[in-house]
Design a protein around this motif. Structure first.
Motif, PDB file in Angstrom:
ATOM      1  N   THR A 223     -10.362   1.642   0.057  1.00  0.00           N
ATOM      2  CA  THR A 223     -10.971   0.476  -0.581  1.00  0.00           C
ATOM      3  C   THR A 223     -12.344   0.752  -1.178  1.00  0.00           C
ATOM      4  O   THR A 223     -12.818  -0.014  -2.016  1.00  0.00           O
ATOM      5  CB  THR A 223     -11.100  -0.679   0.423  1.00  0.00           C
ATOM      6  OG1 THR A 223     -11.903  -0.246   1.532  1.00  0.00           O
ATOM      7  CG2 THR A 223      -9.725  -1.107   0.943  1.00  0.00           C
TER       8      THR A 223
ATOM      9  N   LEU B 120      -3.325   1.991  -5.100  1.00  0.00           N
ATOM     10  CA  LEU B 120      -3.832   0.752  -4.515  1.00  0.00           C
ATOM     11  C   LEU B 120      -2.728  -0.290  -4.500  1.00  0.00           C
ATOM     12  O   LEU B 120      -1.971  -0.417  -5.460  1.00  0.00           O
ATOM     13  CB  LEU B 120      -5.009   0.206  -5.329  1.00  0.00           C
ATOM     14  CG  LEU B 120      -6.210   1.126  -5.535  1.00  0.00           C
ATOM     15  CD1 LEU B 120      -7.230   0.445  -6.444  1.00  0.00           C
ATOM     16  CD2 LEU B 120      -6.844   1.500  -4.211  1.00  0.00           C
TER      17      LEU B 120
ATOM     18  N   TRP C 108     -10.856  -4.050  -9.261  1.00  0.00           N
ATOM     19  CA  TRP C 108     -11.343  -2.907  -8.495  1.00  0.00           C
ATOM     20  C   TRP C 108     -11.662  -1.714  -9.390  1.00  0.00           C
ATOM     21  O   TRP C 108     -12.725  -1.079  -9.222  1.00  0.00           O
ATOM     22  CB  TRP C 108     -10.321  -2.511  -7.425  1.00  0.00           C
ATOM     23  CG  TRP C 108     -10.812  -1.537  -6.408  1.00  0.00           C
ATOM     24  CD1 TRP C 108     -11.372  -1.814  -5.197  1.00  0.00           C
ATOM     25  CD2 TRP C 108     -10.775  -0.098  -6.502  1.00  0.00           C
ATOM     26  NE1 TRP C 108     -11.688  -0.649  -4.537  1.00  0.00           N
ATOM     27  CE2 TRP C 108     -11.348   0.422  -5.313  1.00  0.00           C
ATOM     28  CE3 TRP C 108     -10.344   0.799  -7.487  1.00  0.00           C
ATOM     29  CZ2 TRP C 108     -11.476   1.788  -5.078  1.00  0.00           C
ATOM     30  CZ3 TRP C 108     -10.471   2.170  -7.257  1.00  0.00           C
ATOM     31  CH2 TRP C 108     -11.028   2.650  -6.068  1.00  0.00           C
TER      32      TRP C 108
END
Length: 363
Positions: free
Chosen positions: A303, A322, A332
């Motif tokens: 993350t 992801l 992200w």
């Protein structure tokens, strides 16, 4: 240059960066056919700036769906819906698109997670699953039907036909799902494969059907299109599938033309004991890459962009996948690019949101 934002080429496919959106089931199809939800969901992710978007596990036959609402690509109706969806996504995003093709095996015919996830009975619209052996996933489940020679041929033909349909509707690559306790993983693991014929027993025999499926799909997909395989590196259960066997399987796939291995773990048994920590599966990708030289995708609680960068710069993997993390933060890749001093593609409609101190963030 940031390793995470270095282009990546596989056969004719070149990705802008090493961020891959992994397949994530949506349980929102109608008899396997994509719905408006898929356009909303995929349209959102296609604006994320990732290098590749792989659609959710897409069943090769009705009985192969995890849930009655799973996406499928076994019929002309399924194909027509995706043939309509893909150009609409591409009209607004240059992101390459892939499709994961799958069969749930004994884990089929279950309710969506928000409906409890238990097995759907035949009376309630479910079906009796098929599997390598008549061993249920949970003790309370109906025992699956062991696939005979005719069933094996049907399933393999389903993978091939689905791959051909995927190419017709314009996907850039396909990924074969051989992980998370679904059918091909069930053949691999001694916990779910109790066969006594040429498809059970030894590691060579347990690998036989998954390798036959891969060979048939590779032959059906144009030479310039890459094929990934997703694997579970371990069952996290004593006596089950583990990393040494997974390395051997990957080497056999490599001989047959595999382009990249997508390394996950678990999913085969409710008895699994997984030590979940950030990057808990990366060591598996690292070992497979070291022993085979194959491009690898690492996934699992990655993350932090600096963590993703470290995985790549130290050679543990070639790309970062992801899943839930990008559902939580669909931008992200933007945030990672900002943190790592890189740039990312953004639609013209979004360019005005670029923070004043990051004028080079958007391409």
């Amino acid at each position: 240059m940031s390793a995470l934002f270095t282009p990546w080429s596989l056969r004719s496919l070149t990705l802008d960066n090493r961020i891959v959106i992994a397949p994530m089931c949506q349980y929102s199809a109608n008899e396997g056919t994509a719905t408006d939800w898929h356009f909303i969901h995929l349209g959102n992710l296609s604006q994320s700036g990732a290098g590749l978007l792989i659609l959710e596990a897409t069943s090769v036959e009705p009985e192969g769906r995890i849930s009655p609402e799973d996406l499928g690509l076994w019929s002309d109706e399924n194909e027509a819906a995706l043939a309509d969806l893909i150009p609409r996504l591409r009209a607004w995003s240059p992101m390459p698109l892939g499709l994961q093709i799958a069969h749930a095996g004994r884990k089929a015919s279950t309710y969506a997670p928000w409906k409890g996830g238990g097995q759907v009975s035949v009376d309630d619209g479910g079906w009796v699953p098929v599997a390598p052996s008549p061993l249920p996933f949970r003790n309370a489940d109906v025992a699956p039907i062991a696939l005979d020679a005719e069933g094996l041929a049907r399933v393999k033909a389903g993978f091939v036909e689905t791959a051909k349909r995927a190419m017709r509707v314009g996907f850039d690559m396909v990924e074969i799902h051989s992980a998370h306790g679904y059918l091909l993983h069930q053949f691999l693991s001694p916990l779910s494969n109790a066969r006594t014929d040429e498809y059970g027993g030894s590691l060579e025999n347990r690998m036989r059907f998954p390798l036959e499926v891969f060979e048939a799909v590779r032959a059906a997909v144009p030479e310039d299109k890459p094929i990934f395989v997703r694997v579970s590196a371990t069952d996290w259960v004593e006596g089950g599938w583990e990393i040494e066997q997974c390395v051997a399987y990957t080497k056999e796939l490599q001989k047959r033309g595999l382009d990249a291995i997508h390394v996950s773990s678990g999913g085969l048994s409710p008895a699994q004991q997984i030590p979940v920590t950030p990057g808990y599966q990366v060591s598996f990708a690292e070992r497979i890459k070291a022993e085979t030289g194959l491009p690898t995708l690492a996934v699992g609680l990655i993350t932090d962009p600096t963590h993703a960068e470290e995985i790549l710069t130290t050679g543990k993997a070639d790309a970062i996948a992801l899943a839930r993390g990008i559902l939580y933060d669909p931008r992200w890749p933007w945030h990672a690019a900002a943190k790592l001093g890189a740039s990312v593609h953004a639609a013209n409609q979004f360019l005005r949101c670029q923070p004043s101190g990051l004028r080079q963030l958007f391409k």
